[in-house]
Design a protein around this motif. Structure first.
Motif, PDB file in Angstrom:
ATOM      1  N   GLY A 261      -5.591   5.842  -3.185  1.00 58.69           N
ATOM      2  CA  GLY A 261      -5.339   4.583  -3.877  1.00 58.69           C
ATOM      3  C   GLY A 261      -4.748   3.524  -2.972  1.00 58.69           C
ATOM      4  N   GLY A 262      -3.745   3.901  -2.155  1.00 62.92           N
ATOM      5  CA  GLY A 262      -3.150   2.940  -1.233  1.00 62.92           C
ATOM      6  C   GLY A 262      -4.121   2.476  -0.165  1.00 62.92           C
TER       7      GLY A 262
ATOM      8  N   SER B  82       0.828  -1.208   0.000  1.00 58.18           N
ATOM      9  CA  SER B  82       0.000   0.000   0.000  1.00 58.18           C
ATOM     10  C   SER B  82       0.861   1.256   0.000  1.00 58.18           C
ATOM     11  CB  SER B  82      -0.925  -0.015   1.221  1.00 58.18           C
ATOM     12  OG  SER B  82      -1.634   1.199   1.340  1.00 58.18           O
TER      13      SER B  82
ATOM     14  N   PHE C   8       1.550   6.546  -7.292  1.00 60.34           N
ATOM     15  CA  PHE C   8       0.499   7.427  -7.795  1.00 60.34           C
ATOM     16  C   PHE C   8       0.903   8.894  -7.665  1.00 60.34           C
ATOM     17  CE2 PHE C   8      -2.845   3.998  -6.682  1.00 60.34           C
ATOM     18  CZ  PHE C   8      -2.578   3.373  -7.889  1.00 60.34           C
TER      19      PHE C   8
ATOM     20  N   LEU D 173      -6.561  -0.216  -1.406  1.00 62.41           N
ATOM     21  CA  LEU D 173      -6.058  -1.593  -1.389  1.00 62.41           C
ATOM     22  C   LEU D 173      -6.263  -2.228  -0.018  1.00 62.41           C
ATOM     23  CD1 LEU D 173      -4.454  -3.885  -2.769  1.00 62.41           C
ATOM     24  CD2 LEU D 173      -2.367  -2.779  -1.913  1.00 62.41           C
TER      25      LEU D 173
ATOM     26  N   CYS E  38       3.840   1.607  -1.196  1.00 66.77           N
ATOM     27  CA  CYS E  38       4.463   1.748  -2.517  1.00 66.77           C
ATOM     28  C   CYS E  38       3.474   2.304  -3.532  1.00 66.77           C
ATOM     29  CB  CYS E  38       5.010   0.405  -2.984  1.00 66.77           C
ATOM     30  SG  CYS E  38       6.401  -0.217  -2.001  1.00 66.77           S
ATOM     31  N   LEU E  39       2.221   1.831  -3.487  1.00 69.49           N
ATOM     32  CA  LEU E  39       1.217   2.334  -4.416  1.00 69.49           C
ATOM     33  C   LEU E  39       0.950   3.820  -4.203  1.00 69.49           C
ATOM     34  CD1 LEU E  39      -1.472  -0.508  -4.579  1.00 69.49           C
ATOM     35  CD2 LEU E  39       0.194   0.141  -6.322  1.00 69.49           C
ATOM     36  N   ARG E  40       0.887   4.250  -2.967  1.00 73.82           N
ATOM     37  CA  ARG E  40       0.654   5.670  -2.684  1.00 73.82           C
ATOM     38  C   ARG E  40       1.760   6.526  -3.287  1.00 73.82           C
ATOM     39  NH1 ARG E  40      -1.192   5.209   3.739  1.00 73.82           N
ATOM     40  NH2 ARG E  40      -2.288   3.233   3.471  1.00 73.82           N
TER      41      ARG E  40
END
Length: 524
Positions: free
Chosen positions: A214-215, A179, A186, A218, A181-183
């Motif tokens: 986004g994070g 999570s 983006f 998830l 990493c996704l933040r």
């Protein structure tokens, strides 16, 4: 002769003679210390790798913003973010630390706690966002500054609906790592693609909020698959219990957040008409904060296990604390020494005259990373011991006094005085925290382990100064290699085995569920 099952049905069941099916099997982390050690190692590895990726991306994006926005534009963004960051911590740490501690001990309470925590944090976020927009409207003369502050304020709502505390309390850090990493992906991709100059400065907080959402999304998907849709329930009784049990922990977390952000807030308020000063100060502040976060991530990953060790195995808890502090100092000491030596050429990589003078600020401010990490580690240990009331007084005094101290030092000695004021407060907190643990008989022996890191850092210094004549990147890698070689030669790297062993001590095997349910007087 009657079967054992029939004989159990004829006799009333005592509390020590319940059927086996009435108790769930003990988790592997309880019955197997080695499994618990693997869980801790994997949690630290997951979060460390994710944090390494996120901070590397954050450094790249921050450097890009410094160049594209200029000193004045970056100062506006950094000030607004620092204000909202403190409020975000207010929303998150008002409940997450206490709830994570309870979930680490009572995992069955996940659903009801999530229902109550979501309602409480949402109410708090709405209140703080309303106050933020109102105060910003009357204090900020430029409407664009108010827009930036308000857009950053949207992070209060993403924080309010976050469920990270569930996975921190149950020590499932892998999903959190993904999570995080996704933040960052983006946010970084949006900023690098769409923010080319200061005219698009408002897109910076927008992409940050989108990345956070986004994070968090998830985490929600995983939670919904495992549990159920939360049903927020606002309860004054829950709030009163949370305040009663968590007011000290909340005061500690908020005091720490204020200590971290107080200097840039004071500098920003004193320089609203000269955003260039805020940009120079914010540049070194952001670099130091990135390093400071690494130590705090390690503390978050080890906190649940540290709490259990102190409760059930005090000697093992003391050894774990000692190893944690030693690991922090072994990592942060060379960083502080290296950045102090290479501060000017590191800032020179920005290639802009807007940041002239930030090198001295970075050389002084970098020392807040080791000092604050050790000070906050002591406070985290007191929370794990359920003795947070012992050291909260010094932390609150520091949080109240740091603002006036930064103001006075800024007035007398300029920007470097502001960052020096934080060092004074951090050193005082280290001394006070160590004294608080000493009164409990739990103080670490970290001062016995500073010899190797300091010796290796001193050996690294001439190598850095020699190689920087060619390029600062060459000096960084050369200094790091020298430090590791000297540490290896003095036996410092052998201590890593001791650090791992400290968090899963060899214990007597736990009784099996079957044996635990046989009364002492029963015959086998």
């Amino acid at each position: 002769m009657a079967s054992p099952t029939l004989s159990q049905r004829r006799r009333p069941l005592t509390p020590l003679k319940r059927p086996l099916r009435s108790r769930p099997p003990l988790p592997a982390e309880v019955t197997c210390p080695r499994a618990r050690g693997r869980r801790i190692a994997s949690n630290v590895a997951y979060l460390s790798l994710a944090e390494l990726f996120c901070r590397a991306c954050s450094v790249f994006v921050t450097l890009a913003l410094m160049k594209r926005l200029g000193g004045s534009g970056y100062g506006r963004v950094e000030f607004a973010f620092s204000v909202v960051f403190w409020l975000v911590l207010l929303v998150r740490d008002s409940s997450d630390v206490m709830v994570a501690r309870e979930l680490s001990r009572h995992p069955r309470l996940i659903r009801p706690l999530v229902d109550h925590v979501l309602a409480f944090k949402t109410f708090l976020a709405v209140t703080l966002f309303s106050v933020l927009t109102l105060v910003g409207w009357f204090t900020l003369k430029d409407r664009s500054d108010w827009s930036i502050l308000t857009l950053y304020g949207l992070m209060l709502f993403t924080t309010a609906i976050g469920l990270d505390f569930v996975y921190r309390g149950t020590e499932r850090m892998g999903l959190l790592a993904v999570s995080l990493c996704l933040r960052t992906i983006f946010y970084g991709a949006g900023v690098l693609a769409f923010v080319g100059d200061a005219s698009r400065i408002t897109w910076v907080p927008i992409f940050l909020t989108v990345g956070e959402a986004g994070g968090i999304g998830l985490i929600w998907l995983s939670y919904l698959r495992t549990y159920r849709m939360p049903r927020p329930r606002f309860s004054f009784r829950f709030i009163s219990i949370l305040v009663q049990r968590g007011k000290i922990v909340c005061a500690i977390q908020l005091s720490q957040a204020l200590i971290i952000a107080a200097d840039v807030l004071v500098v920003g308020m004193m320089s609203l008409s000269t955003w260039g000063d805020v940009g120079r100060y914010g540049a070194q502040y952001r670099m130091v904060t990135i390093i400071l976060t690494f130590g705090m991530i390690v503390q978050h990953a080890t906190f649940p296990t540290l709490a259990r060790l102190w409760r059930h195995h005090p000697d093992a808890g003391r050894d774990a604390l000692d190893s944690l502090v030693e690991a922090l100092m072994t990592t942060l000491t060379p960083l502080a020494v290296g950045v102090t030596l290479l501060a000017e050429p590191l800032v020179g990589l920005l290639g802009s005259s807007d940041y002239d003078g930030a090198g001295l600020l970075l050389a002084v401010g970098i020392w807040r990373a080791p000092l604050l990490n050790v000070a906050f580690c002591y406070q985290t240990t007191l929370i794990a011991l359920n003795r947070e009331t012992v050291g909260v007084g010094s932390l609150i005094v520091a949080a109240i006094g740091i603002g006036p101290l930064v103001y006075l030092m800024r007035t007398q000695f300029g920007l470097v005085g502001a960052t020096a004021a934080v060092l004074i407060v951090a050193l005082a907190l280290v001394i006070a925290g160590f004294h608080s643990l000493a009164r409990e008989g739990r103080q670490p022996a970290w001062h016995h382990h500073l010899g190797r890191p300091l010796f290796a850092s001193l050996a690294m210094a001439p190598v850095c100064l020699f190689l920087v004549q060619w390029h600062v990147v060459l000096a960084v890698f050369g200094g790091a290699a020298t430090y590791l070689l000297v540490l290896l030669a003095t036996g410092g790297l052998d201590r890593t085995r001791h650090w791992r062993a400290a968090f899963h001590p060899i214990e007597s095997p736990a009784p099996s569920p079957a044996r635990a349910e046989v009364s002492p007087g029963s015959k086998m």
